[in-house]
Design an enzyme around this catalytic site. Structure first.
Site, mmCIF file in Angstrom:
data_model
loop_
_atom_site.group_PDB
_atom_site.id
_atom_site.type_symbol
_atom_site.label_atom_id
_atom_site.label_comp_id
_atom_site.label_asym_id
_atom_site.label_seq_id
_atom_site.Cartn_x
_atom_site.Cartn_y
_atom_site.Cartn_z
ATOM 1 N N SER A 1 -17.182 34.003 -55.417
ATOM 2 C CA SER A 1 -18.532 33.993 -55.929
ATOM 3 C C SER A 1 -19.389 35.038 -55.212
ATOM 4 O O SER A 1 -19.009 36.205 -55.151
ATOM 5 C CB SER A 1 -19.106 32.573 -55.804
ATOM 6 O OG SER A 1 -20.326 32.447 -56.471
ATOM 7 N N HIS B 1 -17.154 35.714 -60.596
ATOM 8 C CA HIS B 1 -17.631 35.053 -61.808
ATOM 9 C C HIS B 1 -19.118 35.343 -61.957
ATOM 10 O O HIS B 1 -19.719 35.976 -61.096
ATOM 11 C CB HIS B 1 -17.344 33.549 -61.795
ATOM 12 C CG HIS B 1 -18.061 32.780 -60.728
ATOM 13 N ND1 HIS B 1 -17.885 31.441 -60.543
ATOM 14 C CD2 HIS B 1 -18.954 33.148 -59.778
ATOM 15 C CE1 HIS B 1 -18.639 31.025 -59.543
ATOM 16 N NE2 HIS B 1 -19.298 32.041 -59.060
#
Length: 196
Positions: free
Chosen positions: A101, A126
């Site tokens: 992330s 993501h």
């Protein structure tokens, strides 16, 4: 019984006596620091202040940021990234476990050619997320608009720093994409994978 933070000997240049300092202070003095937890405001401020202090102390010697983090708060992570671009010394990033992330965003922010992954490291990218569960409709719309702006910024940075086309990065960010160290190197997130 917990052992706490280990103490190690340290002697300042020009001093005769050795003092015992906690291991993190010793490593900071060697310009090594760690992101080994979820990214939040507190750890972000600590890393930012360390980078600024060490860059003032000596602006030509590289800094080394070791990363093993599941990600965390997007804005706090972007603040770390921005500081890495702002300070004069190169910041070498080293993924030694997981950079997921926003932690993968920090990893890619290291000096180009100085982004490293250990052989069994994992990188996950993501799109940024938010929870709208209890928001009023107006708040939901405003937050969604802000999230879209943040996603565009993050996408632009990944495109710039990985060399991948925008359509590839946009497609990858639609879902959680986990990469091995060699896959992260092929994707442009790191420049080098250390040998086993």
């Amino acid at each position: 019984m917990p052992i706490g933070v280990p103490k190690v000997p340290f002697r300042s240049p020009g001093e005769g006596d050795t003092s015992w300092v906690d291991i993190y202070n010793r490593l900071y003095r060697e310009r090594l620091f760690f992101l080994g937890q979820e990214v939040d405001t507190e750890i972000s401020n600590q890393l930012i202040s360390l980078m600024i202090y060490l860059s003032i102390e000596k602006d030509t010697k590289d800094l080394y940021l070791f990363i093993n983090s599941p990600g965390g708060w997007v804005i706090s992570g972007m603040a770390i990234y921005d500081t890495m671009q702002f300070v004069r010394p190169d910041v070498q990033t080293i993924c030694m476990g997981l950079a997921a992330s926003i932690a993968s965003f920090i990893l890619v922010g290291g000096a180009i050619t100085k982004r490293i992954a250990f052989p069994h490291a994992r990188v996950m990218i993501h799109q940024p997320a938010s929870s709208f569960y209890e928001a009023q409709t107006g708040e939901f719309i405003l937050e969604a608009e802000e999230l879209i702006k943040i996603r565009e910024t993050i996408t632009r940075v990944y495109v710039q720093r990985t060399g991948k086309p925008i359509w590839v990065v946009s497609e990858d960010m639609k879902r959680d994409v986990f990469m091995s160290a060699t896959e992260a190197q092929a994707h442009g997130n790191v420049d080098l994978v250390t040998v086993q």
